[in-house]
Design an enzyme around this catalytic site. Structure first.
Site, short mmCIF file in Angstrom:
data_model
loop_
_atom_site.label_atom_id
_atom_site.label_comp_id
_atom_site.label_asym_id
_atom_site.label_seq_id
_atom_site.Cartn_x
_atom_site.Cartn_y
_atom_site.Cartn_z
N LYS A 136 7.79 1.17 -1.17
CA LYS A 136 6.57 0.55 -0.65
C LYS A 136 5.43 0.73 -1.65
CE LYS A 136 5.37 0.62 3.79
NZ LYS A 136 5.08 1.15 5.14
N PHE A 183 -0.19 -7.11 7.55
CA PHE A 183 -0.67 -6.20 8.60
C PHE A 183 -1.40 -6.96 9.70
CE2 PHE A 183 -0.84 -1.59 6.93
CZ PHE A 183 0.43 -1.70 6.40
N GLU A 202 7.10 5.14 0.53
CA GLU A 202 5.89 4.65 -0.16
C GLU A 202 5.53 5.46 -1.40
OE1 GLU A 202 1.60 2.83 1.14
OE2 GLU A 202 3.27 3.12 2.53
N ASP A 217 8.67 1.57 12.97
CA ASP A 217 7.52 1.95 12.14
C ASP A 217 7.12 3.38 12.48
OD1 ASP A 217 5.42 1.84 10.39
OD2 ASP A 217 4.19 0.50 11.59
N THR A 267 3.12 -3.65 0.71
CA THR A 267 2.42 -3.32 1.94
C THR A 267 0.92 -3.54 1.78
OG1 THR A 267 2.22 -1.60 3.63
CG2 THR A 267 2.22 -0.86 1.34
#
Length: 329
Positions: A136, A182, A100, A18, A160
């Protein structure tokens, strides 16, 4: 064999880095890597990546054409920058990279689709296969609908900013490739809301949420992969050993790599299939009602979109500043 915890985890779970820091990815050699606007913005300010930023701006100037204003050039450069970081990452990891879509498009399905198609086109023009790219998108109702369209076009998606089971179910029914619940941000919310200082690892609200989603998916045969994200400590990671994928920041990857001990599998598809879990019918009305009733998910989704939007604004400012410096020199 005396394995460290990172090696033991890889026996059950695909480990994903990440980070936008290419040096960290080279160090830990994960299967996949994920980036987001905050990570790209941070990486773009590191001296070692000046060449990527300069290259993106140079390309954007040419692409925008003579007389284009700074805003148009910067907009193009941001897409190029995200793709250029992704291309470098793809040279290191054997699997996929997540890139993203602009978080400011999170409530506009068509704009999200258009941006995703553009990102994929840039990757493919550079010789990358779309099978190795995950787009994303924030897990709003509109984002999930955009992902449904994209998946039918062979553009794989990573949904996400996911905090609630209603988001997870809607994603699975839309046929998305992967979701990123998350963990740490859920914990953050509960610590603040309850005033507690901590939770035992197995009772961590983020761990409980991802475990519920994983079991629901496996029980009902969904193919969408679950990738736990946003960890605060390695205890959360250990409690989710067996999850399809876990995306982990370099600091925690280093902790796992330096630790020894047992790492029992906590999530198991066979165990989930034996559970009694009621199936929830998901449509827009149900999604919106469940979202409104889930204060944590509502607040964290909005907060996450705002945070990524601010990171993009910071990146725009950084690129504009470099563009002006380049024009003046």
């Amino acid at each position: 064999m005396d394995q460290n915890l990172l090696e033991r985890l890889k026996a059950y779970t695909v480990v994903v880095a990440d980070t936008g820091d290419i040096n960290s990815i080279e160090k830990f050699r994960p299967q996949d890597a994920t980036t987001n606007p905050s990570l790209i913005t941070a990486a773009a300010q590191m001296p070692e990546y000046t060449d990527i930023v300069s290259g993106a701006l140079g390309w954007a100037r040419k692409e925008a054409g003579q007389g284009a204003d700074a805003g148009a050039i910067v907009g193009l450069a941001i897409d190029r920058l995200a793709v250029d970081f992704g291309l470098r990452i793809l040279k290191i990891v054997p699997g996929r990279v997540s890139t993203e879509v602009d978080a400011r498009l999170s409530y506009d399905a068509q704009a999200t689709v258009d941006k995703a198609r553009r990102i994929i086109r840039l990757y493919e023009e550079a010789g990358a296969s779309r099978e190795r790219i995950l787009i994303k998108i924030a897990s709003t109702w509109e984002g999930i609908r955009a992902a449904e369209v994209l998946e039918k076009e062979g553009i794989r998606c990573n949904l996400t900013l996911l905090f609630g089971v209603h988001q997870a179910i809607a994603c699975a029914e839309a046929g998305v490739t992967l979701i990123s619940p998350f963990v740490g941000r859920i914990l953050d919310w509960y610590l603040k809301d309850t005033g507690r200082a901590s939770y035992p690892p197995a009772e961590d609200p983020g761990v409980v949420s991802v475990t519920r989603i994983y079991n629901y998916y496996k029980k009902h045969g969904y193919k969408t992969e679950v990738m736990g994200a946003s960890f605060r400590n390695i205890d959360e990671i250990k409690e989710l050993a067996g999850c399809d994928l876990l995306t982990i920041a370099p600091k925690l990857l280093a902790e796992l790599a330096s630790a020894r001990g047992d790492l029992p599998r906590k999530l198991d598809p066979e165990a989930a299939r034996a559970m009694s879990i009621e199936k929830i019918r998901m449509d827009e009305a149900t999604f919106r009602a469940m979202h409104a009733a889930d204060r944590m998910a509502s607040e964290k989704l909005s907060e996450g979109i705002d945070g990524f939007s601010k990171a993009l604004a910071t990146l725009e400012g950084l690129l504009r500043e470099r563009l002006e410096k380049g024009a003046a020199s």
